[in-house]
Design an enzyme around this catalytic site. Sequence first.
Site, PDB file in Angstrom:
ATOM      1  CB  SER A   1      -0.838   0.000   1.286  1.00  0.00           C
ATOM      2  OG  SER A   1      -1.375   1.286   1.554  1.00  0.00           O
TER       3      SER A   1
ATOM      4  CE1 TYR B   1      -4.076  -2.241   5.061  1.00  0.00           C
ATOM      5  CE2 TYR B   1      -3.315   0.008   4.690  1.00  0.00           C
ATOM      6  CZ  TYR B   1      -3.794  -1.198   4.193  1.00  0.00           C
ATOM      7  OH  TYR B   1      -3.994  -1.357   2.838  1.00  0.00           O
TER       8      TYR B   1
HETATM    9  P1  NAD Z   1     -10.978  -6.666   0.146  1.00  0.00           P
HETATM   10  O1  NAD Z   1     -11.501  -6.553   1.540  1.00  0.00           O
HETATM   11  O2  NAD Z   1     -11.930  -6.686  -0.990  1.00  0.00           O
HETATM   12  O3  NAD Z   1     -10.043  -7.942  -0.001  1.00  0.00           O
HETATM   13  C1  NAD Z   1      -9.283  -8.481   1.021  1.00  0.00           C
HETATM   14  C2  NAD Z   1      -9.275  -9.986   0.840  1.00  0.00           C
HETATM   15  O4  NAD Z   1      -8.468 -10.581   1.856  1.00  0.00           O
HETATM   16  C3  NAD Z   1     -10.679 -10.591   0.984  1.00  0.00           C
HETATM   17  O5  NAD Z   1     -10.865 -11.560  -0.040  1.00  0.00           O
HETATM   18  C4  NAD Z   1     -10.629 -11.261   2.350  1.00  0.00           C
HETATM   19  O6  NAD Z   1     -11.523 -12.367   2.489  1.00  0.00           O
HETATM   20  C5  NAD Z   1      -9.171 -11.694   2.357  1.00  0.00           C
HETATM   21  N1  NAD Z   1      -8.716 -12.082   3.682  1.00  0.00           N
HETATM   22  C6  NAD Z   1      -8.869 -11.432   4.861  1.00  0.00           C
HETATM   23  N2  NAD Z   1      -8.329 -12.155   5.867  1.00  0.00           N
HETATM   24  C7  NAD Z   1      -7.813 -13.279   5.307  1.00  0.00           C
HETATM   25  C8  NAD Z   1      -7.140 -14.415   5.815  1.00  0.00           C
HETATM   26  N3  NAD Z   1      -6.880 -14.546   7.129  1.00  0.00           N
HETATM   27  N4  NAD Z   1      -6.778 -15.395   4.953  1.00  0.00           N
HETATM   28  C9  NAD Z   1      -7.046 -15.283   3.624  1.00  0.00           C
HETATM   29  N5  NAD Z   1      -7.684 -14.235   3.090  1.00  0.00           N
HETATM   30  C10 NAD Z   1      -8.064 -13.241   3.925  1.00  0.00           C
HETATM   31  O7  NAD Z   1      -9.951  -5.461   0.009  1.00  0.00           O
HETATM   32  P2  NAD Z   1      -8.968  -5.067  -1.180  1.00  0.00           P
HETATM   33  O8  NAD Z   1      -9.018  -3.600  -1.279  1.00  0.00           O
HETATM   34  O9  NAD Z   1      -9.216  -5.877  -2.384  1.00  0.00           O
HETATM   35  O10 NAD Z   1      -7.558  -5.426  -0.514  1.00  0.00           O
HETATM   36  C11 NAD Z   1      -6.607  -6.300  -1.127  1.00  0.00           C
HETATM   37  C12 NAD Z   1      -5.207  -5.859  -0.712  1.00  0.00           C
HETATM   38  O11 NAD Z   1      -4.943  -4.562  -1.260  1.00  0.00           O
HETATM   39  C13 NAD Z   1      -5.010  -5.724   0.799  1.00  0.00           C
HETATM   40  O12 NAD Z   1      -3.736  -6.218   1.150  1.00  0.00           O
HETATM   41  C14 NAD Z   1      -5.067  -4.232   1.035  1.00  0.00           C
HETATM   42  O13 NAD Z   1      -4.353  -3.823   2.162  1.00  0.00           O
HETATM   43  C15 NAD Z   1      -4.425  -3.732  -0.245  1.00  0.00           C
HETATM   44  N6  NAD Z   1      -4.725  -2.338  -0.563  1.00  0.00           N
HETATM   45  C16 NAD Z   1      -5.989  -1.937  -0.825  1.00  0.00           C
HETATM   46  C17 NAD Z   1      -6.232  -0.605  -1.118  1.00  0.00           C
HETATM   47  C18 NAD Z   1      -7.598  -0.077  -1.422  1.00  0.00           C
HETATM   48  O14 NAD Z   1      -7.763   1.143  -1.497  1.00  0.00           O
HETATM   49  N7  NAD Z   1      -8.601  -0.903  -1.636  1.00  0.00           N
HETATM   50  C19 NAD Z   1      -5.169   0.301  -1.130  1.00  0.00           C
HETATM   51  C20 NAD Z   1      -3.890  -0.149  -0.862  1.00  0.00           C
HETATM   52  C21 NAD Z   1      -3.683  -1.471  -0.583  1.00  0.00           C
END
Ligand code: NAD
Length: 255
Positions: free
Chosen positions: A143, A156
């Site tokens: 991130s 985080y």
């Molecule tokens: P999201 O909530 O849609 O996806 C997160 C996924 O992780 C989900 O499928 C959830 O079930 C899974 N998960 C949670 N705990 C878990 C575990 N113990 N074992 C296996 N899977 C698990 O959110 P997203 O935005 O798609 O996030 C994906 C990645 O991108 C994350 O690492 C997040 O930190 C990163 N990210 C997201 C953003 C954003 O703005 N959406 C920005 C920067 C980074």
Amino acid sequence: MQLENKTAIVTGGNSGIGEAIVRRLASEGANVVIDYVAKPDDAADLVKDITTAGGKAMGVEADVSRPTEIQKLIDSAVHEYGRLDVMVNNAGIEKRHSLLDADEESFDLVVAVDLKSAFFGTQLAAKQFVSQGGGGVVVNVSSVHEDWPMPGNISYCVAKGGMRMLTRTAGVELGPQGIRVINIAPGAVATPINTKTLNDPEQKQKLEDAIPLGKVAEPSEIGDAVLFAASDAARYITATTIFVDGGIMQSSVGL
Ligand code: NAD
């Protein structure tokens, strides 16, 4: 087809950014293992979409905060497709708290799901790459907060900051064995993790005003970057981070 005959695992692959990564890698010919812990129907629907389009994918339930479950993902990939070429450590959660408000349980949970999973995902994938030969790629979805403090979201930030040094150190250690390790660091992306901000018109506008490219990313824009990192086009890139953030890290417009 950039990933023909390659096998990839995507953790948290049935939602948001993970789903977009799964679709993009599969569209370039990869066999994809879709890890999930919740919403098994979403994983099954995704497998169906990919196989209907002529691709190869399977869903595997695994809690990636536990290294034994990560090993289960790798064993499933090798059993079904014969080898592993790309490990995408994407699963992540947030618990919004400041340093003074954080408690041990929520700190441990965020660090286990966001950082420990990437650490052992990198280690166990690398062991598989070494034993089968021919190198491999680990892509860690970090991130902008691997480098950018976010008050009120400290666990985080600590976890993502840890991923930053995980990728740099592991990339240096594993380079001689032909294994690349890259962070893809998204800015704000339209996924369930951001529902609260994106559903508030005022907060959404403030966020978009701070992004030089003027909009929150679509998950597919992160999927494209992960495909690049995983492909041969990025063959000379390792031990570093590619920011996919519409320029927000460099912007002087405060949030
Ligand atoms: P999201 O909530 O849609 O996806 C997160 C996924 O992780 C989900 O499928 C959830 O079930 C899974 N998960 C949670 N705990 C878990 C575990 N113990 N074992 C296996 N899977 C698990 O959110 P997203 O935005 O798609 O996030 C994906 C990645 O991108 C994350 O690492 C997040 O930190 C990163 N990210 C997201 C953003 C954003 O703005 N959406 C920005 C920067 C980074």
